[in-house]
Design an enzyme around this catalytic site. Structure first.
Site, PDB file in Angstrom:
ATOM      1  N   SER A 107     -65.728 -21.571 -19.362  1.00  0.00           N
ATOM      2  CA  SER A 107     -65.580 -22.543 -18.294  1.00  0.00           C
ATOM      3  C   SER A 107     -65.991 -23.933 -18.789  1.00  0.00           C
ATOM      4  O   SER A 107     -67.061 -24.099 -19.358  1.00  0.00           O
ATOM      5  CB  SER A 107     -66.447 -22.117 -17.119  1.00  0.00           C
ATOM      6  OG  SER A 107     -66.328 -23.064 -16.124  1.00  0.00           O
ATOM      7  N   GLY A 108     -65.116 -24.884 -18.568  1.00  0.00           N
ATOM      8  CA  GLY A 108     -65.429 -26.267 -18.971  1.00  0.00           C
ATOM      9  C   GLY A 108     -64.989 -26.570 -20.388  1.00  0.00           C
ATOM     10  O   GLY A 108     -65.249 -27.665 -20.887  1.00  0.00           O
ATOM     11  N   THR A 112     -57.699 -25.971 -18.545  1.00  0.00           N
ATOM     12  CA  THR A 112     -56.769 -26.531 -17.576  1.00  0.00           C
ATOM     13  C   THR A 112     -56.183 -27.844 -18.101  1.00  0.00           C
ATOM     14  O   THR A 112     -54.982 -28.094 -17.974  1.00  0.00           O
ATOM     15  CB  THR A 112     -57.499 -26.740 -16.231  1.00  0.00           C
ATOM     16  OG1 THR A 112     -58.093 -25.494 -15.899  1.00  0.00           O
ATOM     17  CG2 THR A 112     -56.570 -27.160 -15.138  1.00  0.00           C
ATOM     18  N   ASN A 157     -68.724 -26.896 -14.848  1.00  0.00           N
ATOM     19  CA  ASN A 157     -67.525 -27.739 -14.856  1.00  0.00           C
ATOM     20  C   ASN A 157     -67.307 -28.308 -13.457  1.00  0.00           C
ATOM     21  O   ASN A 157     -67.341 -27.561 -12.471  1.00  0.00           O
ATOM     22  CB  ASN A 157     -66.319 -26.873 -15.286  1.00  0.00           C
ATOM     23  CG  ASN A 157     -65.031 -27.664 -15.353  1.00  0.00           C
ATOM     24  OD1 ASN A 157     -65.012 -28.862 -15.103  1.00  0.00           O
ATOM     25  ND2 ASN A 157     -63.961 -26.978 -15.717  1.00  0.00           N
ATOM     26  N   SER A 160     -63.842 -26.732 -12.006  1.00  0.00           N
ATOM     27  CA  SER A 160     -63.667 -25.406 -12.595  1.00  0.00           C
ATOM     28  C   SER A 160     -62.585 -24.612 -11.842  1.00  0.00           C
ATOM     29  O   SER A 160     -62.589 -24.555 -10.608  1.00  0.00           O
ATOM     30  CB  SER A 160     -64.996 -24.670 -12.522  1.00  0.00           C
ATOM     31  OG  SER A 160     -64.870 -23.421 -13.115  1.00  0.00           O
ATOM     32  N   SER A 161     -61.649 -24.034 -12.612  1.00  0.00           N
ATOM     33  CA  SER A 161     -60.618 -23.224 -11.953  1.00  0.00           C
ATOM     34  C   SER A 161     -61.266 -21.890 -11.589  1.00  0.00           C
ATOM     35  O   SER A 161     -61.807 -21.219 -12.454  1.00  0.00           O
ATOM     36  CB  SER A 161     -59.453 -22.957 -12.902  1.00  0.00           C
ATOM     37  OG  SER A 161     -59.189 -24.096 -13.678  1.00  0.00           O
ATOM     38  N   GLY A 387     -62.115 -17.737 -19.544  1.00  0.00           N
ATOM     39  CA  GLY A 387     -62.498 -17.145 -20.823  1.00  0.00           C
ATOM     40  C   GLY A 387     -63.591 -16.128 -20.631  1.00  0.00           C
ATOM     41  O   GLY A 387     -64.027 -15.847 -19.504  1.00  0.00           O
ATOM     42  N   GLU A 389     -66.937 -14.407 -20.169  1.00  0.00           N
ATOM     43  CA  GLU A 389     -68.135 -14.943 -19.496  1.00  0.00           C
ATOM     44  C   GLU A 389     -69.329 -14.057 -19.789  1.00  0.00           C
ATOM     45  O   GLU A 389     -69.286 -12.854 -19.553  1.00  0.00           O
ATOM     46  CB  GLU A 389     -67.896 -15.046 -17.987  1.00  0.00           C
ATOM     47  CG  GLU A 389     -66.917 -16.160 -17.668  1.00  0.00           C
ATOM     48  CD  GLU A 389     -66.771 -16.436 -16.179  1.00  0.00           C
ATOM     49  OE1 GLU A 389     -67.364 -15.710 -15.355  1.00  0.00           O
ATOM     50  OE2 GLU A 389     -66.044 -17.399 -15.844  1.00  0.00           O
TER      51      GLU A 389
HETATM   52  N1  LIG Z   1     -58.546 -33.198 -23.814  1.00  0.00           N
HETATM   53  C1  LIG Z   1     -59.494 -33.667 -23.012  1.00  0.00           C
HETATM   54  N2  LIG Z   1     -59.748 -34.968 -22.983  1.00  0.00           N
HETATM   55  C2  LIG Z   1     -60.691 -35.469 -22.184  1.00  0.00           C
HETATM   56  N3  LIG Z   1     -61.463 -34.740 -21.379  1.00  0.00           N
HETATM   57  C3  LIG Z   1     -61.254 -33.423 -21.339  1.00  0.00           C
HETATM   58  C4  LIG Z   1     -60.261 -32.819 -22.154  1.00  0.00           C
HETATM   59  N4  LIG Z   1     -60.306 -31.518 -21.920  1.00  0.00           N
HETATM   60  C5  LIG Z   1     -61.264 -31.323 -20.987  1.00  0.00           C
HETATM   61  N5  LIG Z   1     -61.830 -32.457 -20.642  1.00  0.00           N
HETATM   62  C6  LIG Z   1     -62.936 -32.659 -19.672  1.00  0.00           C
HETATM   63  O1  LIG Z   1     -63.583 -31.458 -19.465  1.00  0.00           O
HETATM   64  C7  LIG Z   1     -63.530 -31.075 -18.109  1.00  0.00           C
HETATM   65  C8  LIG Z   1     -63.340 -29.593 -18.019  1.00  0.00           C
HETATM   66  O2  LIG Z   1     -62.054 -29.251 -18.441  1.00  0.00           O
HETATM   67  P1  LIG Z   1     -61.187 -28.079 -17.748  1.00  0.00           P
HETATM   68  O3  LIG Z   1     -61.248 -28.202 -16.289  1.00  0.00           O
HETATM   69  O4  LIG Z   1     -59.868 -28.114 -18.398  1.00  0.00           O
HETATM   70  O5  LIG Z   1     -61.987 -26.868 -18.211  1.00  0.00           O
HETATM   71  P2  LIG Z   1     -61.563 -25.333 -18.062  1.00  0.00           P
HETATM   72  O6  LIG Z   1     -61.608 -24.762 -19.400  1.00  0.00           O
HETATM   73  O7  LIG Z   1     -60.289 -25.275 -17.302  1.00  0.00           O
HETATM   74  O8  LIG Z   1     -62.756 -24.793 -17.224  1.00  0.00           O
HETATM   75  P3  LIG Z   1     -62.715 -23.640 -16.085  1.00  0.00           P
HETATM   76  O9  LIG Z   1     -62.646 -22.362 -16.811  1.00  0.00           O
HETATM   77  O10 LIG Z   1     -63.998 -23.843 -15.411  1.00  0.00           O
HETATM   78  O11 LIG Z   1     -61.552 -23.946 -15.268  1.00  0.00           O
HETATM   79  C9  LIG Z   1     -62.363 -31.852 -17.543  1.00  0.00           C
HETATM   80  O12 LIG Z   1     -62.563 -32.089 -16.165  1.00  0.00           O
HETATM   81  C10 LIG Z   1     -62.402 -33.107 -18.331  1.00  0.00           C
HETATM   82  O13 LIG Z   1     -63.358 -33.972 -17.780  1.00  0.00           O
HETATM   83 MG   LIG Z   2     -59.714 -24.660 -15.563  1.00  0.00          MG
END
Ligand SMILES: Nc1ncnc2c1ncn2[C@@H]1O[C@H](COP(=O)(O)OP(=O)(O)OP(=O)(O)O)[C@@H](O)[C@H]1O
Ligand SMILES: [Mg+2]
Length: 1074
Positions: A107-108, A112, A157, A160-161, A387, A389
């Site tokens: 997560s984070g 996404t 996050n 977070s999705s 991913g 956990e």
């Molecule tokens: N390529 C990137 N450039 C800039 N910031 C990023 C990038 N990727 C992620 N982030 C930052 O990290 C935060 C978390 O990313 P994201 O929501 O994609 O995580 P995730 O892997 O989908 O987490 P979860 O499993 O909780 O959904 C985003 O809100 C953004 O602020």
């Molecule tokens: Mg996500």
């Protein structure tokens, strides 16, 4: 010329982990760190992209970057998610291979964001057009809607999705998007009713309350204040950098683009509001008469409002919260619910309501974005799933999630190996068996239909009798005791009996990514996911089309006594479908890594990254990839890149690329076992060999660069030299031309000069000759004429008079004189005596005559002038002339007198009766009568006296009476003295011894001094005795007094003053004349 670049150019660390040398976890992490610190967030493991979350905006996602990566080979540029997206899109479009992009990470970690980047890249590079753009826009806009309902702020996050998402994007044969299908997995619905500390409920609740207008909120019977709702945690309601109100507008806009109708949006919002209201319904205990516990709703207001919102009859819902009806075959048994059960029922309803709403949203979006037409589409799937956990407290959700990740790992291993193997076969390389850990055994532990953990959980849930989490754990411990990846204290296997890190209520699974401890509590409940039928029936009765759709099992007409499938069962089934789906596609992996726990940029926490590297199985990934040959490259680019390493292949190889590579490799000191020749690629076993090639290439490039520099410099110098030479020739040609031109001009002008001189000389010579000839001729003529003349004269002399010459002379002179006089007559000057002009002399010999004539003419002119005068005027002029003779240039008073006419009788003595007596007394005619001042010797003052002059005497008389005071006969007058100044003083000096001299001389002053003296002088007697000097003596009786004239600055006007200085001196001061 296109410049071929490579991933290997300007690498920071190693761009592809497969090339890491030596390969260890430490070097792996160091490489990631090194690259992360240089803003290189992407690194490859073969075709897998590792993505580090930068937690800040990097300028690497610009349209320019999209263009840079568009249509480039995967290894051509530095690692980037765009390279992967481009590779996937091109093989989908050009090779007709369905693709899937699997994005995993904790997560984070940025899954996404990565999925959005992939989608936006594909949207940017695929076809354009009104219809296509609409589809793209709908696909992209589905994200904000699902994120609002399915994402929440967690401690890890802010966005977070809380669900897994798989989206199939469908393309036509040209690669234009047609539509898509979204599948969602396991929404974390428990979040609706309770959130861990520091976390929030799903975004949509906050967005609705912040972003709706007052009117809209009133319609939904909501208050803007978050604190009014039990389901909303307050400790982190406002999230930094999240603008709920603005996001709400974005979501509404996105819903509109995706194709939601206005009433559908309203229904959705009503359901969201209903969930909030549901949370506010509270229960209190109430005892029934029969002794059983019962619950009552505390405050029915929220219930009422909720029922109004959803169109449910309040009593129906109220009853559903108080009773539970169990149907068994034909029997119906109703039992009352106690307070705890009532709360359970409420929360279950809220969770179900929300999760079904979410599923409905996905279905509704799918309806909109569904591809039209029935032709087979090419598909690109993007999987953004939670991913692995591993928390301190892991429950049913983590178990399910980790199970999903095990399956994904398995698919990864299978597909990677399969791909590797396929490539070896394709390329005709001998397949060597690769050692790797296969996690199929763990998947089996979980999903085995007979004794897998999920199957046993289901079995427990369905089993009659009391079922608890403990009975489930017991069962698990008994059946899985022997399994190598299962650990529990209760298992008969004594291995863990003393392991105190493993509590009795927990079991541990050794996943491929690490051991995870699961707490059994809640497994049964969560798996059952029970919603009392009374509640679903109550929902079905609602007068609200959407809610009716969400609870179809509440339809009394379709009572299904069978229990609904358990959560575990459903998940296993959907994971199974997903895996089957993925297996048919060409996989592309993005492994997301979170660099730190603080959501901060620039921080790289080694331990955290190490943990992720481990459970993502990245080392395993590299090993699998390196097991055979670490590096492979098609022959053409390989030859292109390294052809400078061998003289035979440099600079051009004419034959097939493979032969070129073979020639080149055989020329290099690389052992034969280090590489193999495939059909289209060369396979290099060790990264060392590749780096050796790279190093040699670098050296060669340096030498080549020097060579190029040398040649270029030589070429440049030569070019410069040639230019100089050319210029010099031009300059010298011009100069020579100029010099020759100049010289020629000089010669030409010199020639002309010489020529002209010569010609001149010749001409003059000729002229002289001619003149000489002419003179000779003339001379001859003259001589002959004279001779003839002489002859003739001699002959004729006798016929002429002898003095004819003199006569002719006289005649000529006469003629000249005549002409002179006639000329003079016409040019005579005017008759004015003062005209000084005179005509010029015509002949020199007339000089004397001419000036004499001038004098005569002047005298004649004057005479003529004079002859015009009358007798009086003549006398006046004579007097004036005399005055001039006496005083001109001698006395300063004279010039002022010139213009004054000499009047003589100023007193008009004959006419004035006052002087009648006096006039009679005068014997002679009075020539001058005037008033004069007689100067007193004592004080120098004057006394007015009448001054009369006759032919014979001078008379002084009293002015008033006219009585004669003194009469001096003119012959007694010895002399007259006057000064040289402009005063009117004069002294009449008497002859000594004369009768008049008794009284002494007279010192008088008059304004008409000049006239008086002139007139006295004219009398002829004293003419010679006019004395003009500034100092003279005057005889006063016996004394002689000196009268002295001095010049003084005028005082009190312009008058002359006379002062007695002493007995013998009278001083007359005369004002200075300018
Ligand atoms: N390529 C990137 N450039 C800039 N910031 C990023 C990038 N990727 C992620 N982030 C930052 O990290 C935060 C978390 O990313 P994201 O929501 O994609 O995580 P995730 O892997 O989908 O987490 P979860 O499993 O909780 O959904 C985003 O809100 C953004 O602020
Ligand atoms: Mg996500």
């Amino acid at each position: 010329m296109e410049v071929k670049t490579s991933l290997l150019d300007n690498m920071i660390g190693v761009g592809d982990m497969v090339l890491l040398e030596p390969l260890s976890e430490d070097s792996f992490i160091d490489n990631l760190k090194n690259r992360f610190e240089h803003n290189e967030i992407y690194t490859y493991i073969g075709s897998v992209v590792i993505s580090m979350n930068p937690y800040r905006h990097l300028p690497i996602f610009t349209p320019d970057k999209v263009e840079e990566y568009r249509n480039r080979n995967f290894y051509e540029l530095s690692p980037h998610i765009y390279a992967l997206a481009d590779e996937a899109y091109r093989s989908l479009r050009d090779q007709d291979k369905d693709q899937c992009i699997l994005i995993t990470g904790e997560s984070g970690a940025g899954k996404t964001e990565a999925s959005k980047l992939v989608m936006s890249y594909v949207a940017a590079v695929c076809g354009k057009g009104q219809e296509v753009n609409k589809v793209k826009e709908q696909l992209l806009q589905s994200n904000p809607v699902l994120e609002a309902f399915g994402n929440a702020k967690t401690v890890r996050n802010d966005n977070s999705s809380r669900f897994g998402k798989y989206m199939d994007i469908e393309f036509d044969f040209k690669g234009d998007p047609l539509g898509g299908v979204i599948s969602n997995y396991l929404l974390e619905k428990s979040r609706v009713v309770k959130q861990p500390r520091g976390e929030r409920n799903f975004h949509v609740f906050y967005q609705l309350l912040s972003g709706s207008s007052d009117e809209a909120l009133k319609k939904l019977k909501l208050h803007r204040d978050f604190s009014k709702y039990n389901y909303l945690s307050l400790d982190s309601a406002a999230v930094n950098g999240l603008d709920d109100a603005a996001n709400f507008r974005t979501v509404r806009n996105a819903m509109q683009i995706v194709g939601f109708m206005e009433d559908e949006v309203q229904s959705v919002l009503e359901l969201v509001a209903a969930v909030l209201k549901l949370g506010n319904i509270e229960f209190k205990p109430d005892s029934r008469s029969n002794g059983s516990d019962e619950s009552r709703i505390k405050d029915k207001n929220d219930l009422k409002e909720m029922c109004e919102l959803l169109g449910i009859e309040q009593s129906v819902l109220e009853r559903a919260f108080s009773y539970r009806t169990v149907e068994a075959k034909s029997e119906k048994v109703s039992t009352t619910l106690n307070v705890a059960q009532a709360y359970y029922a409420r929360d279950a309803l809220a969770k179900n309501l929300y999760s079904r709403l979410f599923s409905w949203l996905v279905t509704r979006i799918n309806e909109s974005i569904k591809a039209q037409g029935k032709t087979r589409h090419k598909v690109m799937g993007v999987l953004d799933i939670y991913g692995f956990e591993i928390f301190e407290d892991n429950s049913f959700e983590q178990f399910i999630i980790n199970y999903c990740n095990e399956k994904l790992q398995q698919i990864f291993i299978e597909l990677t190996l399969r791909e590797e193997q396929e490539e070896y076969i394709r390329e005709g390389i001998e397949w060597t068996n690769i050692e790797y850990f296969n996690n199929a055994v763990i998947c089996d532990l979980i999903e085995n239909n007979k004794n897998g953990i999920l199957a046993m959980l289901d079995e427990e849930c369905l089993r009659p009798g009391t079922v608890t989490d403990e009975t489930f754990l017991d069962k698990l411990s008994t059946i899985c005791a022997e399994h190598l990846h299962f650990e529990s204290r209760l298992s008969k296997n004594s291995k863990f009996l003393t392991d105190h890190t493993l509590p009795h209520t927990c079991f541990r699974i050794q996943h491929y990514a690490g051991k995870v401890l699961y707490r059994a509590e809640g497994f049964v409940d969560k798996n059952n996911d029970l919603l009392y039928r009374d509640l679903s029936q109550a929902m079905y009765k609602a007068n609200h089309s959407l809610i009716k759709q969400l609870f179809p099992e509440g339809n009394p007409a379709k009572v299904n006594l069978k229990r609904p499938p358990t959560a575990g069962f459903q998940f296993k089934a959907s994971v199974g479908t997903l895996m089957r789906n993925l297996q048919t596609k060409n996989p592309n992996y993005i492994r997301c890594i979170k660099p730190n726990d603080k959501k901060a940029s620039h921080i790289f926490t080694d331990s955290l990254v190490r943990h992720q590297v481990r459970y993502l199985g990245l080392m395993e990934n590299v090993r699998v990839r390196r097991a055979g040959y670490a590096f492979r490259q098609p022959y053409e680019p390989c030859l292109e890149r390294y052809k400078m390493l061998c003289k035979r292949t440099w600079p051009h190889w004419q034959g097939p690329a493979r032969e070129g590579v073979e020639v080149m490799m055989s020329a290099l000191p690389v052992p034969a076992e280090e590489f193999s020749y495939g059909r289209s690629k060369i396979f290099i076993r060790n990264p060392r060999t590749l780096f050796f090639l790279e190093e040699r290439r670098r050296q060669c490039l340096q030498d080549l660069a020097t060579l190029i520099q040398k040649i270029y410099r030589g070429w440049k110098c030569r070019k410069h030299f040639l230019l100089l030479k050319k210029s010099q020739i031009v300059v010298s040609a011009w100069y020579r031309r100029y010099a020759q031109q100049k010289k020629y001009k000089q010669i030409k002008s010199a020639t002309t000069v010489v020529q002209s001189y010569t010609r001149g000389w010749q001409a003059r010579k000729l002229l002289r000759e001619l003149k000489h000839q002419k003179r000779c001729v003339e001379a001859v003529t003259t001589i002959s004429a004279f001779w003839h003349g002489t002859q003739i004269r001699r002959e004729y002399r006798k016929f002429f008079r002898a003095n004819a010459g003199k006569k002719i002379y006289d005649f000529t002179i006469q003629r000249i004189m005549q002409k002179y006089f006639l000329g003079l007559k016409s040019t005579l000057p005017s008759m004015s005596p003062i005209d000084k002009s005179w005509p010029a002399r015509p002949y020199l010999f007339l000089g004397g005559v001419h000036s004499e004539l001038r004098r005569i003419f002047h005298l004649w002119r004057c005479k003529k002038y004079r002859s015009q005068f009358t007798v009086e005027k003549k006398a006046v002029y004579e007097e004036k002339l005399e005055a001039s003779e006496i005083f001109k240039d001698k006395k300063a008073l004279y010039p002022s007198s010139v213009s004054q006419p000499f009047k003589g009788d100023y007193l008009e003595i004959n006419k004035n009766p006052k002087y009648q007596k006096l006039s009679i007394a005068m014997e002679d005619k009075v020539l001058l009568a005037d008033v004069v001042n007689k100067i007193n010797r004592a004080n120098g003052k004057g006394t007015a006296r009448l001054f009369l002059l006759t032919k014979n005497s001078v008379v002084l008389a009293d002015q008033k009476t006219g009585q004669v005071k003194a009469s001096v006969p003119l012959p007694d007058l010895a002399s007259v003295s006057v000064s040289t100044q402009s005063d009117g003083f004069f002294a009449l000096k008497l002859k000594e011894g004369s009768a008049s001299a008794v009284k002494g001389d007279f010192l008088l002053s008059s304004e008409h001094l000049i006239e008086i003296i002139t007139k006295i002088h004219r009398m002829g007697t004293t003419a010679a005795d006019i004395d003009i000097s500034d100092e003279f003596l005057v005889q006063f009786k016996q004394d002689k007094v000196c009268v002295k004239f001095i010049q003084a600055v005028p005082k009190n006007g312009n008058s002359v003053s006379c002062k007695r200085k002493n007995n013998r001196l009278l001083e007359v001061s005369v004002p200075t004349t300018a």
